[in-house]
Design an enzyme around this catalytic site. Structure first.
Site, short mmCIF file in Angstrom:
data_model
loop_
_atom_site.label_atom_id
_atom_site.label_comp_id
_atom_site.label_asym_id
_atom_site.label_seq_id
_atom_site.Cartn_x
_atom_site.Cartn_y
_atom_site.Cartn_z
N ASP A 12 0.84 -1.21 0.00
CA ASP A 12 0.00 0.00 0.00
C ASP A 12 0.86 1.25 0.00
OD1 ASP A 12 -2.34 1.44 0.02
OD2 ASP A 12 -2.61 1.33 2.18
N HIS A 29 2.25 3.85 -9.03
CA HIS A 29 1.99 2.43 -9.34
C HIS A 29 3.15 1.83 -10.13
CE1 HIS A 29 -1.89 2.48 -7.55
NE2 HIS A 29 -2.45 3.27 -8.44
N GLU A 59 -12.10 -5.22 -4.70
CA GLU A 59 -12.64 -3.87 -4.45
C GLU A 59 -11.94 -2.80 -5.31
OE1 GLU A 59 -11.85 -6.02 -1.84
OE2 GLU A 59 -13.98 -6.53 -1.60
N ASN A 60 -10.76 -3.15 -5.85
CA ASN A 60 -10.02 -2.12 -6.63
C ASN A 60 -10.73 -1.71 -7.91
OD1 ASN A 60 -6.67 -3.29 -5.71
ND2 ASN A 60 -7.92 -1.67 -4.80
N ARG A 63 -12.15 1.89 -8.20
CA ARG A 63 -11.32 3.09 -8.41
C ARG A 63 -11.72 3.77 -9.73
NH1 ARG A 63 -5.41 2.42 -5.85
NH2 ARG A 63 -6.16 1.56 -3.92
C1 FPP Z 1 -2.02 0.58 -3.81
O1 FPP Z 1 -1.46 1.72 -3.52
C2 FPP Z 1 -1.64 -0.61 -4.20
C3 FPP Z 1 -2.34 -1.35 -5.10
C4 FPP Z 1 -3.49 -0.94 -5.91
C5 FPP Z 1 -1.92 -2.73 -5.25
C6 FPP Z 1 -0.48 -2.89 -5.57
C7 FPP Z 1 -0.12 -2.48 -6.93
C8 FPP Z 1 1.14 -2.32 -7.36
C9 FPP Z 1 2.31 -2.60 -6.50
C10 FPP Z 1 1.43 -1.82 -8.72
C11 FPP Z 1 1.00 -2.71 -9.80
C12 FPP Z 1 1.35 -4.12 -9.64
C13 FPP Z 1 1.45 -4.98 -10.66
C14 FPP Z 1 1.75 -6.40 -10.42
C15 FPP Z 1 1.29 -4.54 -12.06
P1 FPP Z 1 -2.63 2.79 -3.34
O2 FPP Z 1 -3.03 3.28 -4.68
O3 FPP Z 1 -3.76 2.23 -2.55
O4 FPP Z 1 -1.87 3.85 -2.53
P2 FPP Z 1 -2.51 4.96 -1.60
O5 FPP Z 1 -3.04 4.23 -0.39
O6 FPP Z 1 -1.34 5.80 -1.30
O7 FPP Z 1 -3.57 5.65 -2.39
#
Ligand code: FPP
Length: 224
Positions: A12, A29, A59-60, A63
């Site tokens: 995260d 990302h 849940e993603n 977004r």
């Molecule tokens: C969120 O950070 C993380 C995710 C949506 C999942 C993990 C995704 C990656 C590491 C990148 C893509 C991975 C692959 C395998 C292509 P967030 O957006 O929730 O961060 P925030 O809490 O700061 O908003």
């Protein structure tokens, strides 16, 4: 105690990492995807057998459409680029989650990556894709033939993680202290480590400190 055989990570903080630098969330990302390779290689190097990463939750999908589209493109690019890394480092690629919703291109890439790394035995990297623990359990429950007599062992064989050992250590970066529908069954006796570091900056040395704590923990599994 020895190193944890199975580490699971909630990665995260990508969005906040980018926003703090005045950049688009997508940049975070991308940086987050790059960091997977660093952590993966380190885990392989120190002899971890399983690493399971929460890459996209059920849940993603809620977004903004553009962010979801970007994450799908990133996943596609990631799979294409990582194949060589997996093979060179003897890492088998696996997934958990319901893949049926992904595009044909992504589904095919996933299958190819699985097929071409099937012989690798140094470590298994499992990506959780369109994964949610509640969804996983509901899908499992729908397959139960004899509900009255089912045992824990039988139920585990219906979960997406049927090929994986239980999680020993769960890490969440980014400062939130919750498990967000990740591996709810499998973390029953996991040691949980939360840290404030945002995922793009989470380093092998920070993981090593957590592993060091893990090795000093006596796990009693409810006993004495
Ligand atoms: C969120 O950070 C993380 C995710 C949506 C999942 C993990 C995704 C990656 C590491 C990148 C893509 C991975 C692959 C395998 C292509 P967030 O957006 O929730 O961060 P925030 O809490 O700061 O908003």
């Amino acid at each position: 105690m020895n190193n944890p055989p199975h580490i699971a990570i909630i990665m995260d903080g990508n969005g906040r990492w980018a926003q703090a630098r005045g950049k688009a969330r997508a940049v975070g990302h991308q940086k987050g995807a790059d960091n997977i390779r660093t952590i993966l290689k380190h885990c392989r190097h120190i002899g971890i057998k399983h690493i399971t990463l929460y890459a996209f939750s059920t849940e993603n999908w809620d977004r903004p459409k553009l962010e979801v589209q970007f994450l799908m493109k990133l996943l596609e690019k990631y799979l294409k680029l990582e194949l060589d890394v997996y093979i060179q480092n003897d890492i088998r690629f696996a997934t958990i989650g319901d893949l049926s919703v992904f595009s044909d291109t992504i589904q095919q890439l996933i299958q190819t990556t699985k097929d071409q790394t099937a012989h690798c035995s140094g470590m298994t990297q499992t990506l959780a894709l369109n994964y949610g623990a509640k969804d996983e359990m509901i899908r499992a429950i729908k397959q139960i033939k004899d509900r009255q007599n089912i045992t824990e062992k039988e139920f585990e064989k219906l979960l997406d993680t049927k090929q994986l050992p239980p999680v020993d250590m769960l890490v969440r970066t980014g400062g939130e202290c919750r498990v967000s529908n990740f591996l709810l069954w499998q973390i029953a006796y996991a040691e949980i480590y939360f840290c404030g570091t945002l995922w793009p900056e989470f380093s092998p040395s920070e993981l090593d400190i957590m592993i060091e704590k893990f090795t000093q923990t006596k796990r009693r599994y409810g006993g004495l």
